[in-house]
Design a protein around this motif. Structure first.
Motif, short mmCIF file in Angstrom:
data_model
loop_
_atom_site.label_atom_id
_atom_site.label_comp_id
_atom_site.label_asym_id
_atom_site.label_seq_id
_atom_site.Cartn_x
_atom_site.Cartn_y
_atom_site.Cartn_z
N SER A 11 -22.53 0.39 -30.49
CA SER A 11 -21.98 0.58 -31.84
C SER A 11 -21.40 1.98 -31.96
CB SER A 11 -23.08 0.42 -32.90
OG SER A 11 -23.56 -0.90 -32.96
N ALA A 12 -20.13 2.07 -32.34
CA ALA A 12 -19.45 3.36 -32.36
C ALA A 12 -20.12 4.36 -33.30
CB ALA A 12 -17.98 3.16 -32.75
N CYS A 13 -20.71 3.87 -34.39
CA CYS A 13 -21.33 4.80 -35.33
C CYS A 13 -22.52 5.52 -34.70
CB CYS A 13 -21.75 4.07 -36.61
SG CYS A 13 -22.90 2.71 -36.36
N VAL A 43 -17.75 0.42 -29.90
CA VAL A 43 -17.09 -0.65 -30.67
C VAL A 43 -17.58 -0.59 -32.11
CG1 VAL A 43 -16.71 -2.29 -28.79
CG2 VAL A 43 -18.90 -2.29 -29.97
N CYS A 44 -16.67 -0.81 -33.05
CA CYS A 44 -17.06 -1.01 -34.44
C CYS A 44 -16.50 -2.37 -34.86
CB CYS A 44 -16.54 0.08 -35.37
SG CYS A 44 -16.97 -0.29 -37.09
N GLU A 46 -16.63 -4.06 -37.52
CA GLU A 46 -16.02 -4.18 -38.86
C GLU A 46 -14.62 -3.59 -38.87
OE1 GLU A 46 -18.98 -3.06 -41.87
OE2 GLU A 46 -20.46 -4.19 -40.70
N ARG A 55 -15.44 1.34 -47.03
CA ARG A 55 -15.34 -0.01 -47.58
C ARG A 55 -16.63 -0.31 -48.34
NH1 ARG A 55 -15.76 0.36 -42.27
NH2 ARG A 55 -17.68 -0.29 -41.27
N SER A 102 -27.53 -3.86 -39.56
CA SER A 102 -26.16 -4.05 -40.03
C SER A 102 -25.80 -5.54 -40.10
CB SER A 102 -25.20 -3.35 -39.04
OG SER A 102 -23.94 -3.97 -39.02
N SER A 104 -23.15 -6.74 -39.23
CA SER A 104 -22.41 -7.02 -37.99
C SER A 104 -23.31 -6.83 -36.78
CB SER A 104 -21.21 -6.06 -37.83
OG SER A 104 -20.24 -6.33 -38.78
FE1 SF4 Z 1 -21.67 0.82 -37.00
FE2 SF4 Z 1 -21.31 -1.00 -38.91
FE3 SF4 Z 1 -19.33 -0.44 -37.23
FE4 SF4 Z 1 -21.52 -1.75 -36.37
S1 SF4 Z 1 -19.99 -2.46 -37.84
S2 SF4 Z 1 -20.44 -0.05 -35.38
S3 SF4 Z 1 -23.11 -0.77 -37.62
S4 SF4 Z 1 -20.24 0.97 -38.70
#
Ligand code: SF4
Length: 153
Positions: A11-13, A43-44, A46, A55, A102, A104
């Motif tokens: 997860s990119a975050c 990867v994100c 969303e 968002r 999350s 996602s």
């Molecule tokens: Fe992070 Fe949400 Fe993107 Fe997943 S969808 S990488 S939890 S910001």
């Protein structure tokens, strides 16, 4: 010649990208420390699904995903999951380290769709799709000092 390091989807975050719904990140130093041993592909889902940043927050409600404004955003989440799976396949990833809870990326426990902070068993749309396709999904709390512990399954 390509080295022998495994390539893992992340997860990119967790790697410090400001892609969260609120425009912030969830940088996790234990996950970043994996860079010594693995190739990490950020990867994100969303964003890959076409959603803007920031968002409104969204939560799963059954098979749907609804944002806090009451809009059904399921199609974005499904597209993001599909795009993430494609990247996993392109990079030959057998494992993913994804942000917990999350809608996602969460695996095993997510928010219940009421935006009250209550959690229920379940997985985010991307985490579920990756697992359906044989990719092992691990949450960030299972990463300690640059090593991946297996979640209990
Ligand atoms: Fe992070 Fe949400 Fe993107 Fe997943 S969808 S990488 S939890 S910001």
């Amino acid at each position: 010649m390509k080295d022998q390091k495994e390539t893992i989807l992340v997860s990119a975050c967790l790697l410090g990208a400001n892609c969260r719904y609120d425009g912030n990140n969830g940088k996790n130093e234990d996950v970043l420390a994996l860079l010594d041993q693995y190739h990490l592909v950020p990867v994100c889902p969303e964003q890959l699904g076409g959603m803007q940043t920031p968002r409104p927050p969204a939560e799963r409600r059954g098979e749907s995903v609804i944002n806090q404004s009451g809009e059904d955003v399921t199609a974005f989440f499904v597209k993001g999951a599909d795009e993430t799976l494609k990247l996993a396949e392109i990079y030959g990833c057998k494992r993913a380290i994804l942000k917990e809870r999350s809608p996602s990326c969460g695996r095993g426990m997510i928010y219940d769709g009421t935006f009250s902070g209550k959690k229920i068993p379940g997985s985010g749309v991307t985490a579920a799709l990756l697992e359906e396709n044989g990719i092992e999904v691990t949450g960030e709390s299972s990463i300690k000092s640059g090593t991946v512990r297996r979640d209990s399954r």
